[in-house]
Design an enzyme around this catalytic site. Structure first.
Site, PDB file in Angstrom:
ATOM      1  CB  CYS A 174     -12.455   5.247  19.845  1.00  0.00           C
ATOM      2  SG  CYS A 174     -12.074   4.338  18.323  1.00  0.00           S
ATOM      3  CB  CYS A 219     -13.779   4.528  10.935  1.00  0.00           C
ATOM      4  SG  CYS A 219     -13.553   3.668  12.497  1.00  0.00           S
ATOM      5  CB  CYS A 242      -0.440  -5.281   6.744  1.00  0.00           C
ATOM      6  SG  CYS A 242       1.203  -4.550   6.771  1.00  0.00           S
ATOM      7  CD  GLN A 270      -1.253  -8.823  12.821  1.00  0.00           C
ATOM      8  OE1 GLN A 270      -1.870  -7.754  12.736  1.00  0.00           O
ATOM      9  NE2 GLN A 270      -0.454  -9.250  11.859  1.00  0.00           N
ATOM     10  CB  CYS A 275     -18.733   6.747  15.046  1.00  0.00           C
ATOM     11  SG  CYS A 275     -17.450   7.689  15.902  1.00  0.00           S
ATOM     12  CD  GLU A 325      11.791  -8.519  14.213  1.00  0.00           C
ATOM     13  OE1 GLU A 325      12.097  -7.325  14.100  1.00  0.00           O
ATOM     14  OE2 GLU A 325      10.857  -9.069  13.588  1.00  0.00           O
ATOM     15  CB  CYS A 337     -12.225  10.702  13.907  1.00  0.00           C
ATOM     16  SG  CYS A 337     -11.160   9.308  14.255  1.00  0.00           S
ATOM     17  CG  ASP A 396       3.370 -10.864   9.264  1.00  0.00           C
ATOM     18  OD1 ASP A 396       2.952  -9.960   8.507  1.00  0.00           O
ATOM     19  OD2 ASP A 396       2.892 -11.077  10.393  1.00  0.00           O
TER      20      ASP A 396
END
Length: 438
Positions: free
Chosen positions: A155, A82, A404, A278, A73, A328, A79, A377
Site C-alpha cells: 500500500c 484512497c 475530522c 494522529q 496504484c 478524556e 480497494c 478535538d
C-alpha cells in the site's frame, strides 16, 4: 422526464461529493459520478436512483480535466482506501478546501472563507498506523462500501516495512494453516493485523484474534523479526465478540515491549496499541502549531482541552499557558497522558481528569473553573449539544475546534451561535492525502 437506472446522459461535473465522487445535475437531480473530475464533460451511466439523488459511473470521458492523471496504484478502484489518486494533488487540495468552506456555509449558516489548506509534504508512505483486515486468502483493505477484503501486497500510504510484516504474517498463516476469522460464521482465528511505526523506523505489531492463543507463536515472532529488523514488540489482542469493532479489551505481550516512543512538538509520547495518535506525523506537528497559534497564549492562561486522549495537544499547549486541564473518557488514555506529562516534566502545568466531556465540562463550570481558552478535538460525531452548552457556560474568550468531519463541525458552529460565539477563522489541513478525509 425523470432519470432512470441504466440510462446514459451527458453532463458537466460541477464539484465533488464527500467521498470524492464528481457531482453533476441531470434532469434536475444530483448525480454522484465515481471517478469524475470537476469541469469534465462526461457521458455517464446511471447505476442507482434514490429519492433525491442518483449514482453513476463514467461511460465515456468527453472533455477531460487537465487535473486528471493516471492512478499510481494497481489496486485503485478496487480497494476502498484512497479516493483521489486519479487527480493531481493541487486539485485534491482545492476539493478538500471547498468541502470545508461549503459545509460551514450550507450546514453551519456561516459563510466563512477557509483561508488556506496546508498541503502534506509527502503524499506517499505517510501513515504511522495501519489496521489490515484479514480474510481467507487475503490481508489488505476493504473494498469500497463492502466488507470484502482486497489482498494488497503493498500500500502506497504505508511504510514499506508494513508490507514486509504483512507478507510475513500471510506466509506464516499459509505455512501453518492458521485460519482467518470469518464474520458471517464467527469461525476462524485471525481478525486484523495492526502495525504502528515511529519516526525512528521502529515497528510495534499487534495480531487481533478471536482466541487467546496463537499456534506456532515462536515461528511467527521469528518471521516478523526477520521482516522488520527494528521490530520492538509483538502483542496479541483478544477480541472474541461478533462485532465489527477492531480491538478487544484483553492484551498480552508475546515478545518485546508493548509500546513505541514518538517525539512531537518538543515532547516525547509513549504509544501503546490502543493509544490515539494522529497518523501523519509531519502534518500533526503543523496541526498542533496552528492550534497553538489560534489559542494566542501569553503564558498566563488557563486552558481546558476536551477529548484530550493521551495528552498530545494538552502538552503542546502546556509550555505556553499557566495551566492546562485535559478531559478524556478512556481511563488508559488518561493514565498515558499523566505519564506523558511526568516524563516531559510538565506534571505541574498539566492535569488530567477522566470522564465524559459533557459532565466534566459542566463540573468544571460548577467548580468555578473559568478557562481563557477551550480546545476541543472530538471524534467524527462532533460535540454533544450539552458539551456546547457547558463550554459556553464556562465563558472562555476563545474556542479552538479541531475537527475530522466538516459536517459535524458546521453543525456545532451553528449550535455555538445563539450562545454568544461566532466562528471567525477557519483553516484546513491535509492529514490524509489521496483519501477523502480532511
Amino acid at each position: 422526464m425523470s432519470i432512470r437506472e441504466g440510462g446514459r446522459y451527458q453532463a458537466l461535473i460541477q464539484g465533488y461529493a464527500i467521498d470524492g465522487a464528481g457531482v453533476a445535475r441531470v434532469e434536475g437531480m444530483a448525480v454522484f459520478v465515481a471517478g469524475a473530475l470537476r469541469g469534465e464533460r462526461v457521458e455517464l451511466l446511471v447505476e442507482h436512483v434514490g429519492h433525491s439523488a442518483a449514482w453513476a459511473r463514467v461511460a465515456q470521458l468527453l472533455t477531460p480535466s487537465p487535473a486528471r492523471q493516471q492512478p499510481d496504484c494497481p489496486y485503485y478502484g478496487r480497494c476502498g482506501g484512497c479516493q483521489f489518486r486519479h487527480m493531481r494533488y493541487d486539485e485534491e487540495l482545492e476539493a478538500k478546501r471547498l468541502r470545508v468552506e461549503d459545509a460551514l456555509a450550507r450546514l453551519g449558516g456561516t459563510p466563512l472563507p477557509v483561508e488556506v489548506i496546508h498541503p502534506a509534504p509527502d503524499t506517499r508512505r505517510y501513515r504511522n498506523k495501519v489496521q489490515f483486515p484479514i480474510a481467507p486468502g487475503a490481508i489488505g483493505y476493504f473494498q469500497s462500501r463492502s466488507h470484502q477484503v482486497v489482498d494488497i501486497a503493498d500500500c502506497l500510504l504505508q511504510p514499506q516495512v508494513d508490507s514486509a510484516c504483512r507478507a510475513a504474517v500471510r506466509a506464516w498463516m499459509d505455512r501453518f494453516h492458521v485460519p482467518a476469522y470469518q464474520e458471517r460464521s464467527g469461525t476462524g482465528l485471525l481478525r486484523h493485523l495492526y502495525l504502528r511505526t515511529n519516526q525512528a523506523g521502529q515497528v510495534l505489531c499487534c495480531l487481533v484474534a478471536a482466541g487467546d492463543r496463537l499456534p506456532h507463536q515462536r515461528e511467527l515472532i521469528d518471521a516478523l523479526r526477520q521482516a522488520a529488523p527494528d521490530l520492538v514488540g509483538v502483542v496479541l489482542n483478544v477480541n472474541p465478540r461478533r462485532t465489527n469493532v477492531i480491538l478487544g479489551k484483553t492484551y498480552r505481550t508475546l515478545w518485546g515491549q508493548d509500546w513505541l516512543e514518538e517525539p512531537l512538538c518538543g515532547c516525547r509520547f509513549r504509544l501503546s496499541v490502543p493509544s490515539f495518535f494522529q497518523v501523519n506525523h509531519a502534518q500533526t506537528q503543523r496541526l498542533y502549531q496552528r492550534v497553538l497559534d489560534f489559542a494566542s497564549l501569553t503564558g498566563s492562561e488557563t486552558v481546558v482541552d476536551l477529548y484530550c486522549g493521551i495528552g498530545t495537544i494538552s502538552l503542546a499547549l502546556a509550555g505556553h499557558a499557566r495551566q492546562v486541564i485535559g478531559v478524556e473518557i478512556v481511563p488508559q488514555a488518561v493514565a498515558d497522558a499523566q505519564e506523558n506529562a511526568r516524563r516531559n516534566g510538565l506534571e505541574g502545568k498539566a492535569r488530567f481528569v477522566c470522564g465524559d466531556a459533557a459532565s466534566l465540562a459542566a463540573q468544571l463550570e460548577a467548580d468555578g473553573v473559568r478557562p481563557d481558552v477551550v480546545v476541543v478535538d472530538p471524534p467524527r460525531k462532533g460535540l454533544a449539544s450539552e458539551v456546547v452548552d457547558a463550554i459556553a457556560c464556562m465563558a472562555p474568550q476563545r474556542v479552538v475546534y479541531v475537527s475530522c468531519d466538516p459536517a459535524t463541525l458546521a453543525r456545532d458552529v451553528a449550535r455555538f451561535r445563539p450562545l454568544g460565539y461566532r466562528a471567525v477563522r477557519a483553516e484546513a489541513l491535509d492529514l490524509f492525502p489521496r483519501t477523502a478525509h480532511v
